[in-house]
Design a protein around this motif. Structure first.
Motif, PDB file in Angstrom:
ATOM      1  N   GLY A 301      11.553  -9.492   5.292  1.00 27.78           N
ATOM      2  CA  GLY A 301      11.032  -8.315   4.618  1.00 27.78           C
ATOM      3  C   GLY A 301      11.831  -8.035   3.363  1.00 27.78           C
ATOM      4  O   GLY A 301      12.945  -8.552   3.193  1.00 27.78           O
ATOM      5  N   THR A 302      11.231  -7.213   2.473  1.00 21.11           N
ATOM      6  CA  THR A 302      11.999  -6.797   1.292  1.00 21.11           C
ATOM      7  C   THR A 302      12.410  -5.347   1.475  1.00 21.11           C
ATOM      8  O   THR A 302      11.737  -4.579   2.162  1.00 21.11           O
ATOM      9  CB  THR A 302      11.190  -6.951  -0.011  1.00 21.11           C
ATOM     10  N   MET A 303      13.530  -4.980   0.849  1.00 25.27           N
ATOM     11  CA  MET A 303      14.031  -3.610   0.948  1.00 25.27           C
ATOM     12  C   MET A 303      14.345  -3.102  -0.448  1.00 25.27           C
ATOM     13  O   MET A 303      14.662  -3.879  -1.336  1.00 25.27           O
ATOM     14  CB  MET A 303      15.316  -3.574   1.777  1.00 25.27           C
ATOM     15  N   HIS A 325      18.767 -10.956  -4.241  1.00 26.60           N
ATOM     16  CA  HIS A 325      17.805 -10.201  -5.039  1.00 26.60           C
ATOM     17  C   HIS A 325      16.428 -10.848  -4.970  1.00 26.60           C
ATOM     18  O   HIS A 325      16.304 -12.076  -5.048  1.00 26.60           O
ATOM     19  CB  HIS A 325      18.279 -10.126  -6.496  1.00 26.60           C
ATOM     20  N   ALA A 326      15.410 -10.024  -4.799  1.00 21.04           N
ATOM     21  CA  ALA A 326      14.040 -10.542  -4.664  1.00 21.04           C
ATOM     22  C   ALA A 326      13.171  -9.937  -5.752  1.00 21.04           C
ATOM     23  O   ALA A 326      12.872  -8.743  -5.715  1.00 21.04           O
ATOM     24  CB  ALA A 326      13.488 -10.191  -3.282  1.00 21.04           C
ATOM     25  N   GLY A 327      12.763 -10.745  -6.714  1.00 18.17           N
ATOM     26  CA  GLY A 327      11.885 -10.266  -7.790  1.00 18.17           C
ATOM     27  C   GLY A 327      10.428 -10.266  -7.366  1.00 18.17           C
ATOM     28  O   GLY A 327       9.541 -10.343  -8.207  1.00 18.17           O
ATOM     29  N   PHE A 328      10.192 -10.187  -6.067  1.00 19.86           N
ATOM     30  CA  PHE A 328       8.814 -10.331  -5.574  1.00 19.86           C
ATOM     31  C   PHE A 328       8.563  -9.428  -4.374  1.00 19.86           C
ATOM     32  O   PHE A 328       9.481  -8.828  -3.823  1.00 19.86           O
ATOM     33  CB  PHE A 328       8.552 -11.787  -5.172  1.00 19.86           C
ATOM     34  N   MET A 329       7.301  -9.362  -3.975  1.00 23.80           N
ATOM     35  CA  MET A 329       6.940  -8.744  -2.700  1.00 23.80           C
ATOM     36  C   MET A 329       6.309  -9.804  -1.804  1.00 23.80           C
ATOM     37  O   MET A 329       5.819 -10.838  -2.278  1.00 23.80           O
ATOM     38  CB  MET A 329       5.978  -7.582  -2.904  1.00 23.80           C
ATOM     39  N   GLY A 350       4.919 -17.274   0.718  1.00 24.81           N
ATOM     40  CA  GLY A 350       4.190 -16.926  -0.504  1.00 24.81           C
ATOM     41  C   GLY A 350       4.703 -15.615  -1.073  1.00 24.81           C
ATOM     42  O   GLY A 350       4.983 -14.676  -0.324  1.00 24.81           O
ATOM     43  N   THR A 351       4.798 -15.547  -2.405  1.00 23.74           N
ATOM     44  CA  THR A 351       5.383 -14.372  -3.051  1.00 23.74           C
ATOM     45  C   THR A 351       4.487 -13.865  -4.170  1.00 23.74           C
ATOM     46  O   THR A 351       3.648 -14.603  -4.709  1.00 23.74           O
ATOM     47  CB  THR A 351       6.746 -14.727  -3.684  1.00 23.74           C
ATOM     48  N   ARG A 352       4.712 -12.620  -4.534  1.00 22.82           N
ATOM     49  CA  ARG A 352       4.051 -12.029  -5.695  1.00 22.82           C
ATOM     50  C   ARG A 352       5.172 -11.388  -6.511  1.00 22.82           C
ATOM     51  O   ARG A 352       5.820 -10.456  -6.043  1.00 22.82           O
ATOM     52  CB  ARG A 352       3.051 -10.981  -5.227  1.00 22.82           C
ATOM     53  N   TYR A 353       5.384 -11.925  -7.711  1.00 24.64           N
ATOM     54  CA  TYR A 353       6.525 -11.497  -8.525  1.00 24.64           C
ATOM     55  C   TYR A 353       6.230 -10.226  -9.291  1.00 24.64           C
ATOM     56  O   TYR A 353       5.096  -9.965  -9.700  1.00 24.64           O
ATOM     57  CB  TYR A 353       6.928 -12.607  -9.503  1.00 24.64           C
ATOM     58  N   PHE A 354       7.314  -9.470  -9.503  1.00 21.07           N
ATOM     59  CA  PHE A 354       7.195  -8.221 -10.248  1.00 21.07           C
ATOM     60  C   PHE A 354       7.472  -8.423 -11.734  1.00 21.07           C
ATOM     61  O   PHE A 354       6.870  -7.776 -12.570  1.00 21.07           O
ATOM     62  CB  PHE A 354       8.196  -7.187  -9.721  1.00 21.07           C
ATOM     63  N   ASP A 355       8.420  -9.303 -12.036  1.00 17.04           N
ATOM     64  CA  ASP A 355       8.864  -9.437 -13.437  1.00 17.04           C
ATOM     65  C   ASP A 355       7.694  -9.879 -14.316  1.00 17.04           C
ATOM     66  O   ASP A 355       7.124  -9.085 -15.050  1.00 17.04           O
ATOM     67  CB  ASP A 355      10.086 -10.359 -13.539  1.00 17.04           C
ATOM     68  N   VAL A 356       7.353 -11.156 -14.228  1.00 25.39           N
ATOM     69  CA  VAL A 356       6.094 -11.598 -14.799  1.00 25.39           C
ATOM     70  C   VAL A 356       5.119 -11.651 -13.627  1.00 25.39           C
ATOM     71  O   VAL A 356       5.379 -12.348 -12.652  1.00 25.39           O
ATOM     72  CB  VAL A 356       6.216 -12.997 -15.434  1.00 25.39           C
ATOM     73  N   VAL A 505       3.986   0.560  -7.339  1.00 29.07           N
ATOM     74  CA  VAL A 505       4.341   1.528  -6.308  1.00 29.07           C
ATOM     75  C   VAL A 505       5.741   1.251  -5.748  1.00 29.07           C
ATOM     76  O   VAL A 505       6.383   2.141  -5.205  1.00 29.07           O
ATOM     77  CB  VAL A 505       3.257   1.518  -5.205  1.00 29.07           C
ATOM     78  N   LEU A 506       6.195   0.009  -5.886  1.00 25.37           N
ATOM     79  CA  LEU A 506       7.516  -0.315  -5.351  1.00 25.37           C
ATOM     80  C   LEU A 506       8.627  -0.056  -6.373  1.00 25.37           C
ATOM     81  O   LEU A 506       9.766  -0.451  -6.188  1.00 25.37           O
ATOM     82  CB  LEU A 506       7.563  -1.785  -4.898  1.00 25.37           C
ATOM     83  N   ASP A 507       8.254   0.634  -7.476  1.00 22.16           N
ATOM     84  CA  ASP A 507       9.239   0.859  -8.527  1.00 22.16           C
ATOM     85  C   ASP A 507      10.152   2.045  -8.213  1.00 22.16           C
ATOM     86  O   ASP A 507      11.269   2.119  -8.710  1.00 22.16           O
ATOM     87  CB  ASP A 507       8.513   1.097  -9.849  1.00 22.16           C
TER      88      ASP A 507
END
Lengths: 727, 727
Positions: A301-303, A325-329, A350-356, A505-507
């Motif tokens: 999980g991410t926190m 550090h996880a740049g993704f969800m 599988g990931t979904r990145y926040f940065d790009v 929303v995770l910001d």
């Protein structure tokens, strides 16, 4: 529920923020094009022809663009099957085709073509695949043999006609299924048909949908010739989702909606036990995400929020394994799934990145090591064989057509195999630069700047901002994002395009609290909920435009905005809150407009505090609801809509009543995402004409459009007369 | 425009008041039944059988009830043709049949049957008739020969699919026509078809109609083989109405709507002149009535209000010829036309009476003498031969099925010919008493008291008031009035029914001013307009119920109300203003509800003073608009609707939100007046169940209705809990 905010999808649509990766990405893109063109033009190469010169984008290219919907790898890792779905302009419908590909040579064979192919699965412990196909008897379950023949595996003659948000109505016998790990059983969802009732009693939403089917939806389990009915759900409900086998095939869990209580329940069917049992329960507005299993034997999980996000594995003893550090969800429905090696020492997630904003695959080892398989573009539809020694993904980006890549799960090495859309490789790529903008409130919004084709430094261009919540991302011509807004064609005709997401929303914890309060009571004042979910976005959009204006790239007098669904909410709010945007196109939306209250009471009450006819709620409507603010409208609004709701109509009429140019174009036989390519062409052309007219003062000389321009010129005269001296 | 208030029909719907004629009427009825049964059972009589014993009403009788739509007499006055339209329960559609009848013997021959027959006309100066019929090529123009054969006269292959308020969609090649007096020319309205545009741009009303047709409507004149296009109108417009030939066939006048200016124009086409000319112009909300010609060479008209109404003929020199007190109005579209004898000394004019609402024919002589042809029941569809020596009418009443009568125009003598609905003669007539009620404000409302079948003096019965503006009148099972409210079946199961009209617009100058102000500026305050057009009716309805309660006929705790369209406005207003009515059924309405503002701005602004989202208009909405008053609702409301508007939905949801029992039943494939007999059965059964449950606490034991009663019982518990101590 009609418009935008399905209980199953609302929180799936989260935004993303992050830094720049443009250099790396462009380098990867160039490599990809070279590889793809050599791999993909065997005929041209065999004939000794040089590749055709790069060409530019047409509306037809956009309407016909391919989407790889399914991908599966053989047990031995030597070949793969995939399904691609495209717009067929001649038939004015979407078509799917099934292809076989040799993963070492890239050689391909077409296997089947149909109005509907989906659900491609390896049959466990058996040769071959299964899939859902419409071969003239409605959508049914077939087995694919090694020669590409489709043999009936399960035909349910009781077909029902059912549609979906991005599809027309199809006949379905079986609409979903899933093999048990032992390969002896599968669950399936069967449709049943009834003589249609001429009545609809106490509908919950308007307009009425005619695409829900007639009879109950049945969840069944088939084992050999034994067939068990697990449960029925009413036609028009979401049915059964997130089905998972446990202990090989002895039990099956799934989520379903409990209508009366507006809740989701997870239930378990156990072989030989007559009644299903309830094992979990959630608010219907909260989508339960299954945690992927990690190499430590725990759950991943991410926190944290914003830049503090971490990937952790919660081990069986409660301790945490920290991957950094996880740049993704995790768990985004658009990203790939998760796999654990047979030895349990390696996980692929599988990931979904926040940065790009892009989709990837990370490889996790028990040591706490985390490795990305690709550092730019997206990897989607990834899958791994049972032996965990071979995998395949689709690689794509905003400028790179889908390409098949293979990889070794043990070392993560990616190898290009073949382009899956060779006709799009011939289009000269546009210049697309990822960006993150931080607005005045400190919230970040991710997105991309698409440059006009022949951009010349020092010249100022018109710009159109396109938005749809969270899917301005690294996928190729994604209709789910760009709808009938011709991003590529605008770039070809000299527009900048800003493809931009909402702040994610995770910001921040406060933003997450605001989203939670969209559908349930909470501590924030209504004004704060409005600010965070909508006005925050207006701030971001203004910031992004100011940025381009400040850089001298765009002309501040020639700024447009377009968005459908969630994007339509934002467009309508922007046009009645901001003076930055001079023309707008708003697609099949209407949420926030007052007459939607009775279809969406359960969320409107948290956004506005009550009915639009309740004087106590007036100030809240007046603060946000666009129909209440038409006299503040900054410019012309085009609405292209399929659902035909009073919300859309009332906004249009209210704008006209106040002399604001407004055009409402219904496509009565369309779905929320238009599925008929000819209608997409029409709608895209309308958007080209609309912004050319209002931002540039340009008209198409086609005599068939005379009445359109007569109407628009008339509205422009009234508007100029009404706003003289105001701007 | 969807709901109720067509610009072409609004002022056509006027009410009527008057005294009692029950004794005379019943005497006439008895004579009629005897005549009809002897004339109409030739088979039974020939076989020597006694007539079958009288039977009672079923819902099937109501759904299949006949309507005589056309009647025409031969030149020699010896025979007639008529068209009757009925509900065919087996085919679940309406069917028309054409019949020939010998006026001296009553002998009949069936000539033709079709899904559509209309427009029966004698061809001037030629043998035979013409009519519009669908014989498999869409509706086209045919000639009827003496043997009942239909020969094509004019076939327009470009058929278009068009619906109407009380019909499903039919294919039309020709939709209307009219012979010039010389018999050499006819005007006709041709439909044209276009490939349907997938878009609807800037619709003016919601919900969208799919029944307007695709191509323009053409008005043409045919003379021999010469065919002239007079004018085109857009599909979905009212097209061309009130067409009249002048000077034999040298010119033609007609009215058409000028959309942009919301006006009606009368135009004239002249043979050999290229352009049509405008000859008159009216507000689109005012229907021009053509004055009939009188025996003094002038134009007939009525003057005055209420009991002061007079019939006068304005002579060419401007002087007036006074025919005395006129208990009727001229020009009602439901009444017969007008004829002048060849010598010009006698006029026959169709009338609509105010006292007992019925249709008649008066005979006027140059001496100023005025004579009624029938003093009870209605004469409709009357027509006279060219020689003015023979005429025919349909005679009917609320209890008497349509019968053909002939008359001599020179002396006015009526003679029964034959029943046109012999199967209905077998139903034992109900007791129906006409009444006029004067409300507290002094306004009169006309109507009828329908007694329960086995009425016993001293017992108190439940009562249901049925209303639809002005057509509670002396016609037999008129679906236009009673819609899907089973008046006759309620009487059979022990209910009183009050069939009641609004106070008539011709009752006072102030009421007429209020109606005029419904769609144009005027001197009255908004509150006064609301009072006169709606609250005045509430007062009348309460007065009528109080009257029956006061007479000890009905139980004040068991009072229901039902009405569709204009009636639905009244029902919704009544339920949120009065406490007299305990349950309601409201059919396909919604006018006055707030979300209708944007579809009907041009009238809402005069009723409410602005948008429902404008705080300045709030008090006016709160005063009248039912959605704004749900917390004052007196009891359960059933809405049965075809149009599916947000107005209907919002009222339903608002009632539910406040715990008021409310049921909304959509029939998505129906017209405003349901045209499918099986749907009418369903809807009528729902009404029976609804009032039985809420007024009498009775349930149907049919297990198929279990979920209906579960739903209603649940609503009843909530309602009782919420209203405990309030009543």
């Amino acid at each position: 529920m009609t418009h935008f905010m399905s209980a199953w999808g609302c929180f799936g649509r989260v935004g993303a923020v992050g830094g720049h990766l443009s250099t790396a990405k462009r380098a990867w893109w160039v490599a990809l094009v070279v590889a793809a063109m050599s791999a993909m033009s065997p005929l041209a190469l065999a004939a000794g022809k040089a590749p055709a010169p790069a060409r530019t984008w047409t509306l037809q290219d956009i309407a016909a663009a391919p989407q790889v919907t399914d991908l599966s790898i053989s047990d031995d890792g030597r070949y793969a099957l995939y399904i691609v779905r495209r717009g067929d302009l001649h038939a004015n419908a979407k078509r799917s085709s099934l292809h076989w590909v040799d993963l070492s040579s890239g050689a391909q064979r077409p296997f089947a073509e149909s109005a509907w192919l989906s659900g491609l699965q390896r049959i466990p412990h058996a040769a071959g695949w299964s899939l859902l196909a419409d071969l003239g008897e409605g959508v049914q379950l077939y087995r694919v043999d090694g020669n590409g023949r489709l043999e009936p595996l399960h035909i349910n003659r009781q077909v029902d006609y059912v549609g979906a948000g991005d599809e027309g109505t199809h006949a379905f016998g079986i609409s979903d299924y899933g093999w048990a790990p032992d390969g002896n059983s599968y669950w399936y969802v069967a449709r049943t048909s009834r003589r249609p009732d001429p009545r609809v009693v106490n509908p919950r939403y308007l307009p009425l949908s005619t695409r829900n089917g007639t009879g109950p939806i049945e969840l069944r389990v088939r084992t050999g010739t034994e067939d068990v009915l697990v449960e029925q759900a009413e036609a028009g409900s979401a049915g059964f989702v997130r089905l998972e086998w446990q202990d090989q095939s002895s039990s099956l869990t799934y989520w379903t909606r409990v209508r009366k209580e507006d809740a989701l329940e997870q239930r378990r069917w156990t072989r030989g036990v007559e009644r299903v049992e309830v094992v979990d329960r959630q608010s219907a507005h909260h989508v339960p995400v299954r945690g992927a299993r990690g190499p430590g034997g725990g759950v991943l999980g991410t926190m944290g929020f914003g830049t503090d996000r971490m990937l952790v594995e919660t081990l069986p003893d409660g301790s945490k394994l920290d991957y950094g550090h996880a740049g993704f969800m995790l768990g985004d429905s658009r990203s790939s799934g998760a796999w654990l090696s047979p030895a349990g020492d390696i996980a692929l997630v599988g990931t979904r990145y926040f940065d790009v904003p892009r989709y990837g695959l990370v490889r996790l080892a028990r040591s706490g090591e985390m490795e990305e398989l690709a550092s730019a573009g997206s990897l989607t539809q990834c899958t791994v064989n049972f032996a965990f020694d071979a995998g395949v993904c689709v690689r794509q980006s905003m400028v790179s057509p889908p390409e098949l890549v293979r990889f070794d799960p043990r070392n993560g090495q990616l190898t290009p195999v073949v382009s899956l859309a060779p006709d799009y490789v011939a289009i000269a790529p546009l210049r697309v630069v990822p960006r993150t903008w931080t607005n005045r409130a400190g919230y970040k919004a991710s997105g991309f700047v698409v440059y006009p084709r022949h951009y010349q430094k020092g010249r100022k261009y018109p710009v159109i901002l396109v938005t749809h919540g969270s899917d301005a991302d690294e996928r190729f011509v994604d209709a789910g994002f760009q709808w009938d807004y011709p991003v590529q064609a605008w770039a070809e005709r000299g527009y900048f395009v800003l493809a931009i997401n909402d702040p994610t929303v995770l910001d921040s914890a406060e933003l997450r609290a605001a989203y939670a309060q969209w559908s349930a009571p909470g501590p924030l004042p209504i004004e704060r909920v409005q600010d965070l979910i909508w006005l925050n976005g207006v701030d971001s959009f203004e910031t992004a435009v100011d940025d381009l204006v400040g850089q001298g790239l765009v002309n501040a007098e020639q700024v447009g905005i377009a968005g459908y669904s969630r994007g339509s909410q934002m467009v309508n709010v922007v046009m009645t809150q901001s003076k930055v945007f001079r023309a707008a196109s708003s697609g099949d939306g209407g949420y926030l407009e007052p007459s939607g209250y009775f279809s969406s009471t359960s969320s409107y009450r948290y956004v506005f505090g009550g009915s639009p006819y309740d004087p106590a709620a007036f100030a809240n409507y007046r603060r946000l609801s666009p129909t209440f603010r038409v006299e503040m409208a900054a410019g012309p609004v085009l609405q292209q809509v399929a659902s035909g709701s009073t919300s859309q109509f009332a906004l249009h009429m209210a704008l006209r009543e106040h002399g604001v140019p407004s055009e409402l174009v219904y496509y009565p036989n369309e779905s929320h995402l238009f599925h008929q390519p000819q209608h997409r062409l029409l709608a895209m052309q309308e958007n080209l004409d609309w912004f050319d007219f209002w931002l540039l003062g340009k008209e198409d000389t086609d005599p068939a459009k005379a009445s359109q321009y007569q109407r628009w010129r008339q509205m422009r005269s009234e508007w100029h007369a009404a706003t003289v001296g105001l701007r």
